[in-house]
Write a protein that holds these residues in place. Sequence first.
Motif, PDB file in Angstrom:
ATOM      1  N   ASP A   1      31.921  71.855  55.070  1.00  0.00           N
ATOM      2  CA  ASP A   1      32.786  70.931  54.329  1.00  0.00           C
ATOM      3  C   ASP A   1      32.607  71.192  52.839  1.00  0.00           C
ATOM      4  OD1 ASP A   1      34.053  68.825  53.062  1.00  0.00           O
ATOM      5  OD2 ASP A   1      33.339  67.290  54.439  1.00  0.00           O
ATOM      6  N   LEU A   2      33.654  71.701  52.196  1.00  0.00           N
ATOM      7  CA  LEU A   2      33.561  72.021  50.772  1.00  0.00           C
ATOM      8  C   LEU A   2      33.851  70.782  49.935  1.00  0.00           C
ATOM      9  CD1 LEU A   2      35.143  75.577  50.515  1.00  0.00           C
ATOM     10  CD2 LEU A   2      32.783  74.936  50.034  1.00  0.00           C
ATOM     11  N   GLY A   3      32.952  69.803  50.032  1.00  0.00           N
ATOM     12  CA  GLY A   3      33.074  68.585  49.254  1.00  0.00           C
ATOM     13  C   GLY A   3      32.230  68.657  47.994  1.00  0.00           C
ATOM     14  N   ILE A   4      31.551  67.565  47.679  1.00  0.00           N
ATOM     15  CA  ILE A   4      30.720  67.489  46.482  1.00  0.00           C
ATOM     16  C   ILE A   4      29.298  67.155  46.904  1.00  0.00           C
ATOM     17  CG2 ILE A   4      30.300  66.247  44.323  1.00  0.00           C
ATOM     18  CD1 ILE A   4      33.287  65.728  44.136  1.00  0.00           C
ATOM     19  N   GLY A   5      28.385  68.070  46.682  1.00  0.00           N
ATOM     20  CA  GLY A   5      26.987  67.868  47.048  1.00  0.00           C
ATOM     21  C   GLY A   5      26.158  69.080  46.670  1.00  0.00           C
ATOM     22  N   GLY A   6      24.850  68.965  46.851  1.00  0.00           N
ATOM     23  CA  GLY A   6      23.962  70.048  46.463  1.00  0.00           C
ATOM     24  C   GLY A   6      24.196  71.331  47.240  1.00  0.00           C
ATOM     25  N   ALA A   7      24.457  71.213  48.542  1.00  0.00           N
ATOM     26  CA  ALA A   7      24.698  72.407  49.357  1.00  0.00           C
ATOM     27  C   ALA A   7      25.983  73.111  48.922  1.00  0.00           C
ATOM     28  CB  ALA A   7      24.779  72.028  50.835  1.00  0.00           C
ATOM     29  N   GLU A   8      27.010  72.313  48.634  1.00  0.00           N
ATOM     30  CA  GLU A   8      28.283  72.889  48.183  1.00  0.00           C
ATOM     31  C   GLU A   8      28.125  73.563  46.819  1.00  0.00           C
ATOM     32  OE1 GLU A   8      28.566  70.559  51.368  1.00  0.00           O
ATOM     33  OE2 GLU A   8      28.079  69.619  49.437  1.00  0.00           O
ATOM     34  N   ARG A   9      27.348  72.934  45.928  1.00  0.00           N
ATOM     35  CA  ARG A   9      27.128  73.525  44.619  1.00  0.00           C
ATOM     36  C   ARG A   9      26.361  74.844  44.745  1.00  0.00           C
ATOM     37  NH1 ARG A   9      30.121  73.563  40.702  1.00  0.00           N
ATOM     38  NH2 ARG A   9      29.691  75.793  40.876  1.00  0.00           N
ATOM     39  N   LEU A  10      25.431  74.899  45.692  1.00  0.00           N
ATOM     40  CA  LEU A  10      24.644  76.111  45.896  1.00  0.00           C
ATOM     41  C   LEU A  10      25.523  77.275  46.341  1.00  0.00           C
ATOM     42  CD1 LEU A  10      23.088  77.935  48.303  1.00  0.00           C
ATOM     43  CD2 LEU A  10      22.011  77.667  46.080  1.00  0.00           C
ATOM     44  N   VAL A  11      26.371  77.055  47.350  1.00  0.00           N
ATOM     45  CA  VAL A  11      27.183  78.171  47.847  1.00  0.00           C
ATOM     46  C   VAL A  11      28.206  78.603  46.808  1.00  0.00           C
ATOM     47  CG1 VAL A  11      26.805  77.651  50.283  1.00  0.00           C
ATOM     48  CG2 VAL A  11      28.761  76.624  49.111  1.00  0.00           C
ATOM     49  N   LEU A  12      28.726  77.658  46.028  1.00  0.00           N
ATOM     50  CA  LEU A  12      29.663  78.033  44.974  1.00  0.00           C
ATOM     51  C   LEU A  12      28.970  78.840  43.885  1.00  0.00           C
ATOM     52  CD1 LEU A  12      31.813  74.800  44.638  1.00  0.00           C
ATOM     53  CD2 LEU A  12      32.604  77.047  45.379  1.00  0.00           C
ATOM     54  N   ASP A  13      27.759  78.445  43.523  1.00  0.00           N
ATOM     55  CA  ASP A  13      27.016  79.204  42.518  1.00  0.00           C
ATOM     56  C   ASP A  13      26.650  80.595  43.039  1.00  0.00           C
ATOM     57  OD1 ASP A  13      27.177  77.210  40.632  1.00  0.00           O
ATOM     58  OD2 ASP A  13      25.226  76.338  41.115  1.00  0.00           O
ATOM     59  N   ALA A  14      26.328  80.672  44.334  1.00  0.00           N
ATOM     60  CA  ALA A  14      26.054  81.990  44.930  1.00  0.00           C
ATOM     61  C   ALA A  14      27.302  82.867  44.864  1.00  0.00           C
ATOM     62  CB  ALA A  14      25.589  81.825  46.373  1.00  0.00           C
ATOM     63  N   ALA A  15      28.467  82.268  45.145  1.00  0.00           N
ATOM     64  CA  ALA A  15      29.721  83.016  45.065  1.00  0.00           C
ATOM     65  C   ALA A  15      29.999  83.476  43.642  1.00  0.00           C
ATOM     66  CB  ALA A  15      30.868  82.152  45.588  1.00  0.00           C
ATOM     67  N   LEU A  16      29.746  82.596  42.668  1.00  0.00           N
ATOM     68  CA  LEU A  16      29.930  82.975  41.258  1.00  0.00           C
ATOM     69  C   LEU A  16      28.978  84.101  40.870  1.00  0.00           C
ATOM     70  CD1 LEU A  16      30.275  79.402  39.728  1.00  0.00           C
ATOM     71  CD2 LEU A  16      32.063  81.151  39.750  1.00  0.00           C
ATOM     72  N   ALA A  17      27.754  84.043  41.387  1.00  0.00           N
ATOM     73  CA  ALA A  17      26.769  85.090  41.089  1.00  0.00           C
ATOM     74  C   ALA A  17      27.230  86.428  41.646  1.00  0.00           C
ATOM     75  CB  ALA A  17      25.406  84.701  41.674  1.00  0.00           C
TER      76      ALA A  17
END
Length: 420
Positions: A10-26
């Motif tokens: 679930d691509l909502g708002i939370g720490g797990a979602e922020r982590l995967v998005l930051d990994a994608a940005l990296a």
Amino acid sequence: MVKILFLHPDLGIGGAERLVLDAALAFRSKGHEVAFYTNHHDPTHCFAETKDGTFPVTVIGDWIPRSIFGRFKAACAYARMMFAAAYLAWHVIPAEEPTIIFCDLISLCIPFLKLARGPFRVVFYCHHPDKLLTTEGGLLKKVYRAPLNWLEEFTTARADKVLVNSKYTARVYQDAFQKIKDVPDICYPSINTAFFKRTVPKCLKEIVPVGSDKFTFLSINRYERKKNLKLALQSLAELKHIIDDSDWDRVHLIMAGGFDPINLENIEHFMELTDLAAELDLVDKVTFMKSPKDVEKVSLLYNCKALIYTPSNEHFGIVPLEAMYYSKPVIAVNSGGPTETIVNDVTGFLCEPNCQSFADAMSMLIVNPELCERLGEAGRKRFETKFSFEAFTNQLDGILTRERQLISEARANEYERKHK
């Protein structure tokens, strides 16, 4: 350039979602192609990167129910992810030919992803074993959870590489999955500092009706009971008995957090907290915010004096890093991931999970502005040294390089086997 697919429930708002998005940005910063697949994506309740076109997002299996008459939520979540993984295996992976599939939270998808043929590797990011997150119940709950717990360990072992977010989670992982002999790699999360650098904070009064002359404590966490948000309110009430009236007049607490209007716990707990604030006679001392926008969150972090972080045994905790980036001291519970990010009496305070300990730490910052500034500056230096986005990117790039090498070796072995 390689292609990396992310599969997240679930691509909502939370720490797990922020982590995967930051990994994608990296990964993207290194020139790689990234795409997201998920069971649910609500454009009104998500991070900006999933709605502004930064990454393509494909929703699969949202028609499968989240629960059955309010029960069997874990089984439904597993079914949704299994369906999404099978769809990827049969329709997406053969066409896209990814190098890595990055999944997290639900390991049951891993064997289904591996139904696809091809030289790709599955990387599973274990934020925390799911079997340890469920609440205890009676015999029926134990019977229901037993096969799910077994499946979690069995399927986690099928990943080509397992990452965890802290040394604390690594220990918990090894205790929970004793049949898995491979040791997970530690990959500390970071924050998207590029966004923080280009975002201009707003004046606090533009976000909340609080003056800049106030000594503002900030709490950022989802409105969930496990986050122990009541501790922040109870600590504020205790603080009144420690400091003098003139200092008390300056104090204000802002409680901001993820609030999903379809999440019953979010609704109930928000009401519990507002009721508690009234009971403790803190209504004029507390401002509640639901799901602050990114610029609002940045503005809160920039303008607050210190962060209060109340969860116990938190797997990692990304918000303390955000506060450290803005040179704010952090008051947190002395357990879990914060013990690896915060240095007691150097970048903040690690406290016992009770209102007296938290109130004592809060009072020290109020009566000693120089201490508050010194701890904040030390926190920023620690962030830059150990938890910067550059360090996070280098960790992931090193993992990608090793996985690509293993793919090359597997191809060479397969070629040699066929041509003997």
